[in-house]
Design a protein around this motif. Sequence first.
Motif, mmCIF file in Angstrom:
data_model
loop_
_atom_site.group_PDB
_atom_site.id
_atom_site.type_symbol
_atom_site.label_atom_id
_atom_site.label_comp_id
_atom_site.label_asym_id
_atom_site.label_seq_id
_atom_site.Cartn_x
_atom_site.Cartn_y
_atom_site.Cartn_z
ATOM 1 N N ALA A 44 42.449 60.584 58.304
ATOM 2 C CA ALA A 44 41.820 61.788 57.768
ATOM 3 C C ALA A 44 41.944 61.848 56.252
ATOM 4 N N LEU A 45 43.051 61.326 55.729
ATOM 5 C CA LEU A 45 43.278 61.346 54.292
ATOM 6 C C LEU A 45 42.749 60.092 53.612
ATOM 7 N N ASP A 46 42.113 59.214 54.404
ATOM 8 C CA ASP A 46 41.465 58.028 53.856
ATOM 9 C C ASP A 46 42.441 57.149 53.092
ATOM 10 N N LEU A 47 43.603 56.874 53.693
ATOM 11 C CA LEU A 47 44.550 55.955 53.081
ATOM 12 C C LEU A 47 44.082 54.535 53.355
ATOM 13 N N PHE A 48 43.697 53.827 52.313
ATOM 14 C CA PHE A 48 43.136 52.500 52.484
ATOM 15 C C PHE A 48 44.168 51.526 53.030
ATOM 16 N N HIS A 49 43.759 50.724 53.983
ATOM 17 C CA HIS A 49 44.583 49.609 54.428
ATOM 18 C C HIS A 49 43.642 48.470 54.805
ATOM 19 N N PHE A 50 43.009 47.901 53.752
ATOM 20 C CA PHE A 50 42.000 46.866 53.931
ATOM 21 C C PHE A 50 42.613 45.477 54.000
ATOM 22 N N SER A 51 43.927 45.386 54.049
ATOM 23 C CA SER A 51 44.624 44.113 54.153
ATOM 24 C C SER A 51 45.911 44.372 54.937
ATOM 25 N N ASP A 52 46.885 43.460 54.868
ATOM 26 C CA ASP A 52 48.166 43.698 55.533
ATOM 27 C C ASP A 52 48.790 44.978 54.977
ATOM 28 N N TYR A 53 49.344 45.798 55.853
ATOM 29 C CA TYR A 53 49.873 47.083 55.411
ATOM 30 C C TYR A 53 50.949 47.565 56.375
ATOM 31 N N CYS A 54 51.672 48.591 55.947
ATOM 32 C CA CYS A 54 52.588 49.298 56.844
ATOM 33 C C CYS A 54 52.664 50.756 56.417
ATOM 34 N N TYR A 55 53.009 51.616 57.380
ATOM 35 C CA TYR A 55 53.253 53.032 57.121
ATOM 36 C C TYR A 55 54.748 53.293 57.219
ATOM 37 N N LYS A 123 46.719 63.003 47.205
ATOM 38 C CA LYS A 123 47.447 61.774 47.509
ATOM 39 C C LYS A 123 47.758 61.049 46.207
ATOM 40 N N LEU A 124 48.897 60.435 46.196
ATOM 41 C CA LEU A 124 49.360 59.654 45.048
ATOM 42 C C LEU A 124 49.007 58.195 45.281
ATOM 43 N N ARG A 125 48.624 57.505 44.216
ATOM 44 C CA ARG A 125 48.315 56.083 44.349
ATOM 45 C C ARG A 125 48.775 55.340 43.100
ATOM 46 N N HIS A 126 49.476 54.237 43.284
ATOM 47 C CA HIS A 126 49.780 53.332 42.174
ATOM 48 C C HIS A 126 50.211 51.990 42.749
ATOM 49 N N GLN A 143 50.283 54.342 48.540
ATOM 50 C CA GLN A 143 49.599 55.626 48.635
ATOM 51 C C GLN A 143 50.510 56.576 49.395
ATOM 52 N N ALA A 144 50.587 57.803 48.924
ATOM 53 C CA ALA A 144 51.526 58.748 49.527
ATOM 54 C C ALA A 144 50.912 60.129 49.620
ATOM 55 N N VAL A 145 51.230 60.814 50.711
ATOM 56 C CA VAL A 145 50.816 62.204 50.899
ATOM 57 C C VAL A 145 52.000 62.988 51.447
ATOM 58 N N VAL A 146 52.059 64.254 51.101
ATOM 59 C CA VAL A 146 53.082 65.138 51.653
ATOM 60 C C VAL A 146 52.658 65.530 53.061
ATOM 61 N N LEU A 159 54.401 60.779 53.825
ATOM 62 C CA LEU A 159 53.913 59.601 54.541
ATOM 63 C C LEU A 159 53.377 58.635 53.501
ATOM 64 N N LEU A 160 53.843 57.405 53.551
ATOM 65 C CA LEU A 160 53.423 56.401 52.573
ATOM 66 C C LEU A 160 52.825 55.191 53.268
ATOM 67 N N THR A 161 51.873 54.563 52.600
ATOM 68 C CA THR A 161 51.367 53.269 53.041
ATOM 69 C C THR A 161 51.580 52.272 51.916
ATOM 70 N N LEU A 162 51.959 51.077 52.297
ATOM 71 C CA LEU A 162 52.060 49.956 51.371
ATOM 72 C C LEU A 162 51.033 48.926 51.819
#
Length: 263
Positions: A44-55, A123-126, A143-146, A159-162
């Motif tokens: 819903a928050l459109d956290l991109f994970h177009f490659s290898d990722y984890c939450y 959302k935070l992104r860097h 990417q991170a969201v509260v 919640l963060l995604t790498l």
Amino acid sequence: MDGSKHLQLPDQLVYYPLFKEWKALAGVSKPGALSVNLGLYAKALDLFHFSDYCYFIFNLQDVKTEWCSKGVKKLLGLEIDEFNVAAFFSMLHPEDLEIFQQRELLAIKFFKSLPKEHIFKYKLRHDFRLILKDGTIKRILEQAVVIQIGEDGQFQRTLLTLTDVDFLGEGFVSGLSFIGLDGLPSYSNIDLEKGWEECTNPLSPREVEILALLCHKKDSSQIAEILNISVETVKKHRKNMIKKTGCSDTNELVLKALRKCWV
């Protein structure tokens, strides 16, 4: 994730200002139970994970991870029970340590400035580099969201995604950005000394929809089906976006969109 593991770092003094701010942001009230479908929340928050990722979930008050997805094995070469705050900081590239902390401290300042009703709409992104156990260096997009605040308005969990963004090449460097959702303004590639300034998006809402799907590696036919429009309409929008943004092709458009926080 084993929440009983305590933070153990070789030099905690280096990170003390950041940990202190995280704990202050969380306040004194213990976080309650969290019940949320993380996959749906991230989508819903459109956290991109177009490659290898984890939450993973981060508990600010206790400065610890509480849950991590299975993708951490493929992304970082760690088992789920090996991934914690200490492991993360031990992998952070030495040249990125200072700027990582500066960005996180500015992010805390930004989120504290938001009215309560907007906290969940940013959302935070860097990006930064991590050094894996085998010596491999990976550029990671965070990417991170509260996802939880207390009754007193204190921040409790995020919640963060790498995501591995090495495949985007040297041309992709994502500075600290705050992306507004539901029409709220965004702030991209923030100057850490000057603070955040609103960025402008030259694209129409429909173009942003199409561009977001391009970022998820969808082709024109798939986009047309998802948005219930013709393939020719999608192609026309793609051509217009490339011309409007001064890009040479779709790859450059996607890179520029991510850097500028258009999506």
